[in-house]
Design a protein around this motif. Structure first.
Motif, PDB file in Angstrom:
ATOM      1  N   SER A 245       0.830  -1.199   0.000  1.00 36.37           N
ATOM      2  CA  SER A 245       0.000   0.000   0.000  1.00 36.37           C
ATOM      3  C   SER A 245       0.865   1.249   0.000  1.00 36.37           C
ATOM      4  O   SER A 245       1.989   1.255   0.516  1.00 36.37           O
ATOM      5  CB  SER A 245      -0.909  -0.002   1.246  1.00 36.37           C
ATOM      6  N   CYS A 247       0.252   5.871  -0.044  1.00 36.61           N
ATOM      7  CA  CYS A 247      -0.645   7.019  -0.010  1.00 36.61           C
ATOM      8  C   CYS A 247       0.192   8.227  -0.416  1.00 36.61           C
ATOM      9  O   CYS A 247       0.976   8.752   0.383  1.00 36.61           O
ATOM     10  CB  CYS A 247      -1.222   7.189   1.402  1.00 36.61           C
ATOM     11  N   GLN A 424      -3.624  10.417  -7.947  1.00 38.42           N
ATOM     12  CA  GLN A 424      -3.634   9.460  -6.842  1.00 38.42           C
ATOM     13  C   GLN A 424      -3.312  10.117  -5.502  1.00 38.42           C
ATOM     14  O   GLN A 424      -3.420   9.475  -4.452  1.00 38.42           O
ATOM     15  CB  GLN A 424      -2.618   8.343  -7.104  1.00 38.42           C
ATOM     16  N   THR A 427      -5.098   9.696  -1.732  1.00 39.82           N
ATOM     17  CA  THR A 427      -5.919   8.484  -1.815  1.00 39.82           C
ATOM     18  C   THR A 427      -5.062   7.301  -1.391  1.00 39.82           C
ATOM     19  O   THR A 427      -3.938   7.134  -1.881  1.00 39.82           O
ATOM     20  CB  THR A 427      -6.457   8.245  -3.237  1.00 39.82           C
ATOM     21  N   PHE A 429      -4.096   3.556  -1.598  1.00 40.06           N
ATOM     22  CA  PHE A 429      -4.226   2.424  -2.517  1.00 40.06           C
ATOM     23  C   PHE A 429      -3.664   1.181  -1.843  1.00 40.06           C
ATOM     24  O   PHE A 429      -2.563   1.212  -1.279  1.00 40.06           O
ATOM     25  CB  PHE A 429      -3.470   2.688  -3.819  1.00 40.06           C
ATOM     26  N   PHE A 440      -9.139   1.248  -2.692  1.00 36.74           N
ATOM     27  CA  PHE A 440      -8.724   2.642  -2.536  1.00 36.74           C
ATOM     28  C   PHE A 440      -9.775   3.407  -1.748  1.00 36.74           C
ATOM     29  O   PHE A 440     -10.956   3.056  -1.725  1.00 36.74           O
ATOM     30  CB  PHE A 440      -8.505   3.303  -3.906  1.00 36.74           C
TER      31      PHE A 440
END
Length: 453
Positions: A245, A247, A424, A427, A429, A440
Motif C-alpha cells: 500500500s 498514499c 492518486q 488516496t 491504494f 482505494f
C-alpha cells in the motif's frame, strides 16, 4: 568453482520457491496473471517513500500544485530555439521513490530508487558504470559487499519473458524506456534492507551502462513494482507479505511517506475495490483495471463508453494504475469528451480560456473560477468502485510572470489510459496480490508521513 556451484544452487532454490507460489508465469501467449498462493506470515515491513518535485513546483495554501511556466517566459530568441527542439515530456516533473538498503558490511548503503509500477526488475547503478547518471550517494560497489552474488547464465530466470539473457557464465539484462533510456548490466542477488529486517538473496540488476535515465540527480536506479516474479513487490510477496500500500502526498522534501507491506498496511474503512485484471501475455507486468466510464461532478459523460478502454494484446488500450506517471493520460477519444465537458462547465461560469504550452485546456485563474471547479469520477466495472478526483488533483496552477496565473486540466491525451500520480494524491491504494484486487479510499496522506532524518 565451489563458490559458483553454491551461488547457482542458492538461485535455483529461490526460484523454486517462486514457482511453488505460482509467481513465474508460463511462457505462453495466454499466460495468466501470476497468483500468490503463499499464506501471509503476519509480518509487515515498510520502505520510506520520498517525493521528488521539480524546482519550479510548489504546493500552495489553496491546495493546488503550482508550476512555474518556463517556456512562456522565454525571450523571443530563446523561444525560437525551443520551437526547433520542442519539449515532449510531461509538463509536470513529479516523481516518487523508495529508499532501500542494499549490501552488507562496508558495502551497505541506502539508495533512493524511482518507482516504476510496470517494471519487472529492480536495478541500481554499480561500479564501474559508463555512462552513468548523477545520483545521491555513491554507486553500489559489488566488491565491497560480502553477500553479493552473480546470477548464473543457466538460471531459470535468465530467458524471456524476463528482460535477461545468458552472457557467458553470467546473466545479463537490458532495459529501454522513454526518452531513449538504455540500461545494461548483470543480474545478481544481494541483501535488501526493509526497515530493521533484511531480505536475503534479493534478485536485482547491477547496471554498468546507464544512458538517458532521468535520475533527477537523486535516483540511483529503479524500484520495479510490476507483476513479474523478479519485481520488488513480487519478491516481497513470495516471502508472505502479499499486500502492499501507498498514499501519495504532494508535500516537499522535508517529509517522506511509506510503501507498506503485509501487516504494516493500515486498516481503513470505506475502501472501494476493483479487480486487477489477469495478464493477456507473458510479458505483461502492469496493473490493469476495468475502467468503464467517467463523471464530471455527479453527471455521467455519455460520450465516454466502456469500449474506449478495451485491452488488446501487445500492451495497447486498457487502463493501468501507475504512480510513476506524473499526470493521468486518457485515451484520445475519452480525453476529447472530458475536455469539452470541463470547458463547457467553466464557460458557463464566465471562465476565460488561455493558452499554456504543454496543456490542452487552461483558463484564467480567479477566485470565482476556483469556487466553480468540479470533481471528476472514474467508474470501474464494479458498481461501487468509483475513484473521485478532487479539483486540487484535477487542475494545476500554472504561473507565468508575463501572462499571469492559469488553471490547467492536469490530464493528457494518449494511446491508452494511465491513472497517474497527481490524480492518486490523497488516496490510499491497497494492492492485494494474492486475490488480485485493488482497493482505494480518500485519505489525507500527509498524516502517514514522517520527518526526513
Amino acid at each position: 568453482m565451489a563458490m559458483a556451484i553454491m551461488n547457482t544452487l542458492q538461485c535455483i532454490l529461490f526460484l523454486m520457491a517462486l514457482i511453488m507460489t505460482h509467481q513465474i508465469p508460463r511462457a505462453t501467449a495466454d499466460a495468466d496473471t501470476p497468483k500468490v498462493a503463499m499464506a501471509s506470515s503476519g509480518a509487515g515491513s515498510s520502505f520510506r517513500l520520498a517525493a521528488h518535485h521539480d524546482h519550479a513546483l510548489s504546493l500552495s495554501d489553496d491546495g493546488f500544485l503550482h508550476v512555474q511556466s518556463q517556456l512562456d517566459d522565454l525571450l523571443p530568441s530563446e523561444a525560437n530555439v525551443t520551437t526547433l527542439r520542442p519539449r515532449v515530456a510531461s509538463p509536470l516533473d513529479m516523481a516518487f521513490g523508495v529508499v532501500v538498503g542494499l549490501g552488507s558490511g562496508k558495502g551497505r548503503h541506502d539508495y533512493n530508487l524511482k518507482l516504476d509500477a510496470s517494471g519487472s526488475l529492480t536495478w541500481v547503478q554499480c561500479k564501474p558504470c559508463n555512462p552513468k547518471q548523477p545520483q545521491r550517494g555513491p554507486l553500489f560497489d559489488p566488491k565491497a559487499s560480502s553477500t553479493f552474488q552473480q546470477v548464473a547464465g543457466t538460471s531459470q530466470i535468465c530467458h524471456p519473458p524476463y528482460p535477461m539473457e545468458p552472457a557467458g557464465q553470467q546473466c545479463a539484462f537490458h532495459l529501454s524506456g522513454m526518452g531513449g533510456m538504455s540500461v545494461h548490466g548483470y543480474v545478481a542477488m544481494e541483501n535488501l534492507t526493509m526497515g530493521p529486517e533484511a531480505m536475503k538473496e534479493f534478485v536485482f540488476g547491477c547496471s554498468h551502462s546507464t544512458g538517458h535515465f532521468n535520475s533527477h540527480g537523486t535516483f540511483a536506479g529503479v524500484a520495479a513494482m510490476g507483476k513479474m516474479p523478479t519485481s520488488l513487490v513480487m519478491q516481497v510477496a513470495a516471502r508472505g507479505q502479499t499486500r502492499f500500500s501507498y498514499c501519495l502526498f504532494s508535500g516537499g522534501a522535508s517529509r517522506h511517506g511509506f510503501l507498506r507491506f503485509g501487516a504494516d498496511v493500515p486498516s481503513r474503512s470505506g475502501l472501494r475495490t476493483t479487480k486487477i485484471l489477469p495478464a493477456l501475455d507473458a510479458h505483461e507486468s502492469q496493473y490493469y483495471v476495468s475502467l468503464v466510464g467517467i463523471s464530471l461532478d455527479a453527471k455521467r459523460l455519455t460520450g465516454v463508453r466502456p469500449e474506449m478502454f478495451a485491452r488488446q494484446r501487445g500492451g495497447e488500450g486498457g487502463c493501468v494504475v501507475d504512480p510513476g506517471t506524473p499526470l493521468t493520460v486518457l485515451v484520445r477519444e475519452a480525453y476529447r469528451v472530458v475536455e469539452e465537458a470541463v470547458w463547457s462547465d467553466l464557460r458557463r461560469n464566465k471562465a476565460e480560456r488561455v493558452q499554456r504550452e504543454g496543456y490542452g485546456l487552461c483558463v484564467r485563474k480567479t477566485a470565482e473560477i476556483k469556487r466553480h471547479l468540479q470533481s471528476l469520477s472514474l467508474h470501474f466495472a464494479e458498481e461501487t468502485a468509483r475513484l473521485v478526483v478532487k479539483p486540487e488533483q484535477l487542475f494545476l496552477a500554472v504561473e507565468s510572470r508575463l501572462h499571469g496565473a492559469a488553471l490547467c486540466l492536469a490530464m493528457r491525451p494518449g494511446e491508452r489510459t494511465v491513472i497517474g500520480a497527481l490524480q492518486q494524491v490523497d488516496t490510499r491504494f491497497v494492492y492485494d496480490l494474492k486475490d488480485a484486487k485493488l482497493s482505494f479510499a480518500s485519505e489525507p496522506c500527509s498524516q502517514d508521513t514522517a520527518g526526513v532524518d
